[in-house]
Design a protein around this motif. Structure first.
Motif, PDB file in Angstrom:
ATOM      1  N   LEU A 159       8.383   8.088   8.375  1.00 32.66           N
ATOM      2  CA  LEU A 159       7.858   7.454   9.580  1.00 32.66           C
ATOM      3  C   LEU A 159       6.663   6.607   9.188  1.00 32.66           C
ATOM      4  CD1 LEU A 159       8.134  10.852  10.912  1.00 32.66           C
ATOM      5  CD2 LEU A 159       8.727   9.143  12.628  1.00 32.66           C
ATOM      6  N   GLY A 160       6.481   5.489   9.863  1.00 37.67           N
ATOM      7  CA  GLY A 160       5.342   4.639   9.582  1.00 37.67           C
ATOM      8  C   GLY A 160       4.691   4.148  10.850  1.00 37.67           C
ATOM      9  N   MET A 161       3.366   4.309  10.944  1.00 38.38           N
ATOM     10  CA  MET A 161       2.624   3.827  12.111  1.00 38.38           C
ATOM     11  C   MET A 161       1.130   3.908  11.846  1.00 38.38           C
ATOM     12  SD  MET A 161       2.956   6.970  14.873  1.00 38.38           S
ATOM     13  CE  MET A 161       4.740   7.111  14.725  1.00 38.38           C
ATOM     14  N   ASN A 162       0.344   3.514  12.848  1.00 38.95           N
ATOM     15  CA  ASN A 162      -1.112   3.523  12.748  1.00 38.95           C
ATOM     16  C   ASN A 162      -1.745   4.785  13.324  1.00 38.95           C
ATOM     17  OD1 ASN A 162      -0.986   0.838  11.806  1.00 38.95           O
ATOM     18  ND2 ASN A 162      -1.055   0.031  13.871  1.00 38.95           N
ATOM     19  N   PHE A 163      -0.950   5.669  13.921  1.00 38.29           N
ATOM     20  CA  PHE A 163      -1.492   6.780  14.703  1.00 38.29           C
ATOM     21  C   PHE A 163      -1.343   8.093  13.948  1.00 38.29           C
ATOM     22  CE2 PHE A 163      -0.126   3.424  17.550  1.00 38.29           C
ATOM     23  CZ  PHE A 163      -1.254   3.231  18.343  1.00 38.29           C
ATOM     24  N   VAL A 181       1.040   5.776   6.517  1.00 36.29           N
ATOM     25  CA  VAL A 181      -0.051   5.756   7.485  1.00 36.29           C
ATOM     26  C   VAL A 181      -0.898   4.515   7.242  1.00 36.29           C
ATOM     27  CG1 VAL A 181      -1.472   7.297   6.049  1.00 36.29           C
ATOM     28  CG2 VAL A 181      -1.988   7.041   8.474  1.00 36.29           C
ATOM     29  N   ALA A 182      -1.037   3.709   8.287  1.00 38.26           N
ATOM     30  CA  ALA A 182      -1.734   2.424   8.153  1.00 38.26           C
ATOM     31  C   ALA A 182      -3.107   2.490   8.812  1.00 38.26           C
ATOM     32  CB  ALA A 182      -0.903   1.311   8.787  1.00 38.26           C
ATOM     33  N   GLY A 183      -4.138   2.260   8.021  1.00 39.12           N
ATOM     34  CA  GLY A 183      -5.478   2.087   8.542  1.00 39.12           C
ATOM     35  C   GLY A 183      -6.214   3.342   8.963  1.00 39.12           C
ATOM     36  N   ARG A 184      -5.620   4.507   8.760  1.00 38.31           N
ATOM     37  CA  ARG A 184      -6.272   5.727   9.224  1.00 38.31           C
ATOM     38  C   ARG A 184      -6.771   6.613   8.086  1.00 38.31           C
ATOM     39  NH1 ARG A 184      -5.514   2.891  13.062  1.00 38.31           N
ATOM     40  NH2 ARG A 184      -7.590   2.403  12.296  1.00 38.31           N
ATOM     41  N   MET A 208       2.375   7.282   1.855  1.00 41.19           N
ATOM     42  CA  MET A 208       2.104   5.911   1.442  1.00 41.19           C
ATOM     43  C   MET A 208       0.924   5.421   2.279  1.00 41.19           C
ATOM     44  SD  MET A 208       4.569   5.656  -0.703  1.00 41.19           S
ATOM     45  CE  MET A 208       6.320   5.924  -1.052  1.00 41.19           C
ATOM     46  N   ALA A 209      -0.148   5.018   1.634  1.00 40.13           N
ATOM     47  CA  ALA A 209      -1.339   4.550   2.342  1.00 40.13           C
ATOM     48  C   ALA A 209      -1.290   3.036   2.470  1.00 40.13           C
ATOM     49  CB  ALA A 209      -2.604   4.983   1.602  1.00 40.13           C
ATOM     50  N   ALA A 210      -1.244   2.555   3.706  1.00 39.79           N
ATOM     51  CA  ALA A 210      -1.217   1.118   3.968  1.00 39.79           C
ATOM     52  C   ALA A 210      -2.438   0.747   4.816  1.00 39.79           C
ATOM     53  CB  ALA A 210       0.076   0.732   4.681  1.00 39.79           C
ATOM     54  N   VAL A 267      -1.865  14.017  -1.946  1.00 38.23           N
ATOM     55  CA  VAL A 267      -0.569  13.743  -1.313  1.00 38.23           C
ATOM     56  C   VAL A 267      -0.237  12.259  -1.287  1.00 38.23           C
ATOM     57  CG1 VAL A 267      -0.725  15.795   0.135  1.00 38.23           C
ATOM     58  CG2 VAL A 267      -1.441  13.589   1.060  1.00 38.23           C
ATOM     59  N   VAL A 268      -1.184  11.396  -1.624  1.00 38.77           N
ATOM     60  CA  VAL A 268      -0.927   9.951  -1.567  1.00 38.77           C
ATOM     61  C   VAL A 268      -0.169   9.527  -2.815  1.00 38.77           C
ATOM     62  CG1 VAL A 268      -1.983   7.660  -1.549  1.00 38.77           C
ATOM     63  CG2 VAL A 268      -2.883   9.466  -0.060  1.00 38.77           C
ATOM     64  N   GLU A 269       1.025   9.034  -2.601  1.00 38.93           N
ATOM     65  CA  GLU A 269       1.906   8.644  -3.702  1.00 38.93           C
ATOM     66  C   GLU A 269       1.728   7.188  -4.096  1.00 38.93           C
ATOM     67  OE1 GLU A 269       6.634   8.321  -3.839  1.00 38.93           O
ATOM     68  OE2 GLU A 269       5.912  10.367  -4.028  1.00 38.93           O
ATOM     69  N   ALA A 270       1.391   6.334  -3.119  1.00 39.55           N
ATOM     70  CA  ALA A 270       1.227   4.911  -3.414  1.00 39.55           C
ATOM     71  C   ALA A 270       0.301   4.278  -2.402  1.00 39.55           C
ATOM     72  CB  ALA A 270       2.582   4.192  -3.403  1.00 39.55           C
ATOM     73  N   VAL A 271      -0.366   3.227  -2.835  1.00 36.62           N
ATOM     74  CA  VAL A 271      -1.166   2.383  -1.950  1.00 36.62           C
ATOM     75  C   VAL A 271      -0.397   1.072  -1.806  1.00 36.62           C
ATOM     76  CG1 VAL A 271      -3.340   1.156  -1.647  1.00 36.62           C
ATOM     77  CG2 VAL A 271      -3.331   3.456  -2.637  1.00 36.62           C
ATOM     78  N   VAL A 272      -0.114   0.703  -0.563  1.00 36.17           N
ATOM     79  CA  VAL A 272       0.727  -0.461  -0.280  1.00 36.17           C
ATOM     80  C   VAL A 272      -0.150  -1.610   0.188  1.00 36.17           C
ATOM     81  CG1 VAL A 272       2.665  -1.337   1.068  1.00 36.17           C
ATOM     82  CG2 VAL A 272       2.644   1.051   0.314  1.00 36.17           C
TER      83      VAL A 272
END
Length: 307
Positions: A159-163, A181-184, A208-210, A267-272
Motif C-alpha cells: 500500500l502507498g499513501m501519505n497517511f 510511506v510518503a512524507g511521514r 519504502m520511504a518516499a 524496516v526501511v528497505e529503500a528510499v525512493v
C-alpha cells in the motif's frame, strides 16, 4: 543505502519533458546503480508507465525491481475537447481516472499496466491512495493481490499513501509485504514512528520511504518554502533552517541528511526519489552516498529537532 527512482516526473508532473529526457533519466539512474523503479497509472494518465517500460525494455528483467499501483483505472474520456489533465500532470485529458478498489478493478488495472510497461510481470503492486476506501480495499483489492502473490504472479503486495495512521490500520488488518510511506518519516517530521514503523517491524513488513524532501522544503541546502505541495508555514521553514544549521556543523548538506535519515531505520528497505533531469538523478545519487556521522542525529535530538 538502496535507492529507488520514483517515476511521477516521467508522467510530466507539473511540467512536460520529452521522451528523450525521460529515457535519459532512467539511463542515468541505471548508471548510478539504481535497480528499483516505481510508477503508477495515475502518473500522467499512463505516460509514466509507457516511458518507463520503453526505457527498461532492453534491460535484463531479472536485474531490476518494478512496482506500480492499483486503485485508479484509466478509461477513455468521452468529453475530451482538448483540455489538459487537472491532477498536476501536463498531459492532454484524453483519459479519465476511475477509482476502483474492487477485485475486478485491480485485475484490470494490473493487466493494463503490464501492457503499457511491456512486461509480463510486476514485482510489487501497491494499492494507491486508499485512505478513503479502507473497507473496499480490505475486501477487494488486497485479497486479489494476495491471490496473485500466492500464485507467483507478484512478489509483493503493498500500500502507498501519505497517511501513516491509515497505513498502520492496513498493516494491522491485512497480510501485506511492503508499504510506501510518503512524507511521514522525514528529517522534518517523523509521525510514522508513533505506530506505523514499530508495527511494520513487529509484522515483518518492509518500508519504502518516499517524499523524503517533504515536496521541496528539504531538497536544497538552504531550506525551500514548499511543504506537502503548498506554501510552507513560517514555523516549519524556521525548523528546517535550524536543522540545516546543525547539519552544516557536521559538513553535511540538508538534502543528504534528508535522504540518509529514513535508511537508519531497520524496516526501511529503500528510499525512493524522483527526478526531473539527469542532473537531479546524479545529484540524488551523490547525496545518497554521503556518510552522515551518527553524532549528527544525536545533535538534532539534543536540540529537540529530531525524535
Amino acid at each position: 543505502m538502496r535507492l529507488g527512482l520514483g517515476c511521477a516526473q516521467l508522467g510530466n508532473l507539473y511540467r512536460a519533458m520529452t521522451d528523450e529526457t525521460a529515457a535519459a533519466i532512467v539511463d542515468a539512474a541505471w548508471a548510478a546503480g539504481i535497480r528499483y523503479f516505481d510508477t503508477a497509472p495515475h502518473y500522467g494518465l499512463g505516460l509514466s508507465e509507457l516511458r518507463l517500460g520503453a526505457a527498461l525494455r532492453d534491460r535484463p528483467r531479472d536485474e531490476y525491481v518494478l512496482s506500480t499501483k492499483v486503485g485508479r483505472l484509466l478509461a477513455e474520456n468521452p468529453a475530451f475537447v482538448g483540455q489538459r489533465d487537472n491532477s498536476g500532470f501536463e498531459v492532454p485529458a484524453t483519459l479519465v481516472r476511475r477509482n476502483d478498489y474492487s477485485r475486478d478493478g485491480v485485475l484490470r488495472s494490473l493487466e493494463s499496466s503490464m501492457a503499457r510497461l511491456g512486461v509480463d510481470r510486476i514485482d510489487i503492486a501497491f494499492v494507491h491512495d486508499a485512505e478513503d476506501y479502507v473497507e473496499e480495499t480490505l475486501a477487494g483489492a488486497i485479497p486479489a493481490l494476495i491471490e496473485l502473490r500466492d500464485q507467483g504472479v507478484l512478489r509483493g503486495v503493498g500500500l502507498g499513501m501519505n497517511f501513516d495512521r491509515i497505513l498502520a490500520e492496513f498493516v494491522r488488518r491485512s497480510d501485506v509485504d511492503t508499504i510506501m510511506v510518503a512524507g511521514r518519516y522525514t528529517l522534518l517530521e517523523q509521525p510514522a514512528l508513533d505506530e506505523l514503523l514499530p508495527l511494520c517491524e513487529e509484522r515483518g513488513v518492509r518500508v519504502m520511504a518516499a517524499g523524503v524532501f517533504n515536496s521541496g522544503i528539504l531538497a536544497t541546502p538552504a531550506p525551500g518554502t514548499t511543504y506537502d505541495y503548498r506554501e510552507a508555514p513560517a514555523e516549519l521553514v524556521e525548523r528546517a533552517r535550524r536543522i540545516a544549521d546543525v547539519c552544516a556543523r557536521f559538513g553535511v548538506e540538508l538534502p543528504a541528511a534528508a535522504i540518509a535519515l529514513p535508511a537508519t531505520h531497520p524496516v526501511v528497505e529503500a528510499v525512493v526519489l524522483g527526478a526531473s533531469s539527469v542532473r537531479q538523478v546524479e545529484s540524488n545519487a551523490a547525496r545518497a552516498a554521503v556518510e552522515v556521522p551518527p553524532q549528527l542525529w544525536e545533535a538534532l535530538r539534543a536540540e529537540g529537532l529530531l525524535r
